[in-house]
Design an enzyme around this catalytic site. Sequence first.
Site, PDB file in Angstrom:
ATOM      1  N   ASP A  94       0.789  -1.257  -0.087  1.00 22.51           N
ATOM      2  CA  ASP A  94      -0.077   0.071  -0.099  1.00 22.51           C
ATOM      3  C   ASP A  94       0.783   1.298  -0.238  1.00 22.51           C
ATOM      4  OD1 ASP A  94      -2.727   1.376   0.697  1.00 22.51           O
ATOM      5  OD2 ASP A  94      -1.480   1.924   2.261  1.00 22.51           O
ATOM      6  N   GLU A 154       1.732  -0.845  -5.027  1.00 17.07           N
ATOM      7  CA  GLU A 154       0.720   0.364  -5.334  1.00 17.07           C
ATOM      8  C   GLU A 154       1.489   1.725  -5.666  1.00 17.07           C
ATOM      9  OE1 GLU A 154      -3.066   2.925  -4.292  1.00 17.07           O
ATOM     10  OE2 GLU A 154      -1.343   2.863  -3.498  1.00 17.07           O
TER      11      GLU A 154
HETATM   12  C1  LAG Z   1      -3.661   3.970  -0.411  1.00 17.07           C
HETATM   13  N1  LAG Z   1      -3.064   3.676  -1.053  1.00 17.07           N
HETATM   14  O1  LAG Z   1      -1.833   4.105  -1.348  1.00 17.07           O
HETATM   15  C2  LAG Z   1      -5.010   3.172  -0.235  1.00 17.07           C
HETATM   16  O2  LAG Z   1      -5.469   2.564  -1.548  1.00 17.07           O
HETATM   17  C3  LAG Z   1      -6.164   4.265  -0.175  1.00 17.07           C
HETATM   18  O3  LAG Z   1      -7.393   3.649   0.094  1.00 17.07           O
HETATM   19  C4  LAG Z   1      -5.878   4.960   1.541  1.00 17.07           C
HETATM   20  O4  LAG Z   1      -6.694   6.149   1.842  1.00 17.07           O
HETATM   21  C5  LAG Z   1      -4.367   5.310   1.601  1.00 17.07           C
HETATM   22  N2  LAG Z   1      -3.508   4.729   0.725  1.00 17.07           N
HETATM   23  C6  LAG Z   1      -3.910   5.314   2.858  1.00 17.07           C
HETATM   24  O5  LAG Z   1      -3.529   3.809   3.050  1.00 17.07           O
HETATM   25  C7  LAG Z   1      -7.835   5.568   2.421  1.00 17.07           C
HETATM   26  C8  LAG Z   1      -9.090   6.711   2.211  1.00 17.07           C
HETATM   27  C9  LAG Z   1      -8.542   7.923   2.832  1.00 17.07           C
HETATM   28  C10 LAG Z   1      -8.396   7.798   4.470  1.00 17.07           C
HETATM   29  C11 LAG Z   1      -7.080   6.869   4.443  1.00 17.07           C
HETATM   30  C12 LAG Z   1      -6.890   6.535   5.705  1.00 17.07           C
HETATM   31  O6  LAG Z   1      -9.011   6.775   0.843  1.00 17.07           O
HETATM   32  O7  LAG Z   1      -9.879   8.912   2.816  1.00 17.07           O
HETATM   33  O8  LAG Z   1      -8.199   9.021   4.903  1.00 17.07           O
HETATM   34  O9  LAG Z   1      -7.500   5.688   3.896  1.00 17.07           O
HETATM   35  O10 LAG Z   1      -7.955   6.122   6.669  1.00 17.07           O
HETATM   36  C13 LAG Z   1      -9.080   9.385   6.075  1.00 17.07           C
HETATM   37  C14 LAG Z   1      -9.841  10.361   6.049  1.00 17.07           C
HETATM   38  C15 LAG Z   1      -8.671  11.590   5.867  1.00 17.07           C
HETATM   39  C16 LAG Z   1      -8.062  11.672   7.072  1.00 17.07           C
HETATM   40  C17 LAG Z   1      -7.478  10.610   7.466  1.00 17.07           C
HETATM   41  C18 LAG Z   1      -6.461  10.182   8.731  1.00 17.07           C
HETATM   42  O11 LAG Z   1     -10.426  10.613   4.679  1.00 17.07           O
HETATM   43  O12 LAG Z   1      -9.640  12.894   5.761  1.00 17.07           O
HETATM   44  O13 LAG Z   1      -7.127  12.774   7.188  1.00 17.07           O
HETATM   45  O14 LAG Z   1      -8.266   9.344   7.292  1.00 17.07           O
HETATM   46  O15 LAG Z   1      -7.443  10.167   9.640  1.00 17.07           O
END
Ligand code: LAG
Length: 494
Positions: free
Chosen positions: A215, A241
């Site tokens: 990841d 990735e």
């Molecule tokens: C990835 N690949 O490089 C994953 O495929 C992707 O799904 C991951 O983001 C990212 N990297 C981190 O492993 C996902 C969500 C984000 C989420 C993050 C952490 O797309 O939206 O962020 O996982 O859970 C969320 C909130 C953010 C916040 C963060 C930290 O959406 O607003 O800042 O959590 O609390």
Amino acid sequence: MIRRPLFRLIVIPVLAGALALSGCGTPDSSASDSAASGSGAGVQLFQRPWVSIAEDCETTIGPAGFEWVLTSPPNEHIAGEQWWTSYQPVSYELESKLGTREEFADMVQRCDAVGVKIIADAVINHMAGIDGGTGVNGTEFTHYNYPGLYTEEDFHHCGLTENNDIEDYSSKEQVQNCELVNLADLDTASPKVQETIVAYLDDLLSLGVAGFRIDAAKHMPVEDVQAIVDQLPEDTIIWNEVIRGSVSEPIKPEDYIETGQVFEFQYSRDLSPMVRAGFIMDPKLDGEERPLHVPDESALVFIDNHDTERGEQSVLNYRAGARYEIANILMLADDFGTPVVYSGYAYSNTDTGARQNANGKINPSSCAGVTGIKDSYRDGEFVCTEAWTSIAGMLEWREVVGDAKRLPGMREGKVYGFEREGKGIVAVNLGYAIETLELPTSLPNGRYCDVVSGGRDALVDGECKGLDFIVSGGVAQLEFPPNTAIAFHANSRS
Ligand code: LAG
Ligand code: CA
């Protein structure tokens, strides 16, 4: 020592076969050279609990002919109902919303028993993105403190932006040393951090996983990824990735191909719009490089994944109905890359997780009874792509066509088809009416059975469960309905 990427181990015998073949003139249509080869395809089961994957391996995934399942992250993470809690590690205990360590181990064994290997999603660039709390297995943590694993000094504090968050993707330093959406960024160059990560990955390997999706690999210097991979057994599968960004970004998917294979995001960005528009053009064929694609042997290709189905407008996803199924069929018919079929769940809010119970565990689910794409889904319903008749049929088709070359296609309006030399034909009708395509072919005369409508083993005692097509005098007569695909292979001749 530079570790050799696994694909060489897999691909060399195949290439050797191709050379031997081309040396003896006309290709042999008996399929004997590819009879023993697998589909070479995987499926990503997004947010699917271990108990459900284990069952699905036995009833659906193994019989369909998939070689790998890519799971969601198996380690302890922050609590919450959103799916993305899985991407905020709190410890490396194998206890998560998807199941227990025992359930995970049982899944690996049961899938393995039916010939399906497990690739685990390894979140190793970062830990949590919140100030602190209690993880789903009871681990108490703060942003930069994880008991028994990491303390403040094991993290980057990049000092390049106001809150240490990545702001500028044209800065390699920011992308790799600052925080991705506030996620505490591990100092992956540190031997201690590497050792801790390797111990986690080794633990998963000890349970029998075949390899890892790395990841956020883009957010780790390639030397750090390489140093970690070097400490794993030689045959560990690595799927990096590295999202292909704009051409001006300094970090490219190509940079990571020495450490393993790489997801090629451009593949669907090219294919999906053509399928949507109904106008398919050949990609570069015959060993010519596809623009903005990592080389064939390094490429993992997919129509969508959990991020792009939510965030990329240009790529098709389950909501596109038949067009999505057709895009998957075209990907599986291609001779480029390692295809990874995606299987997630329906949602109307991009944050909403799969349904979970009061204890924060995702509810088990089954794909029994699913045979294809549906017109509409209830929120939370699993799409179960791996159970579609057409997908299993195409995996059989891949086993038969093996490494046969993709020949230039033929297009008439919104109908398009191509042959994999001497082994199989695929065609799509993206128009509004029944259409006919007369495709020149080297397949022998006969009646062929469609594996898209008929699925795997569509031909039983000469009876075809799907549509029938005639090849006569070097021409395949393809007449079929709008918004569908058809495919048949050398062994589906009656
Ligand atoms: C990835 N690949 O490089 C994953 O495929 C992707 O799904 C991951 O983001 C990212 N990297 C981190 O492993 C996902 C969500 C984000 C989420 C993050 C952490 O797309 O939206 O962020 O996982 O859970 C969320 C909130 C953010 C916040 C963060 C930290 O959406 O607003 O800042 O959590 O609390
Ligand atoms: Ca990083």
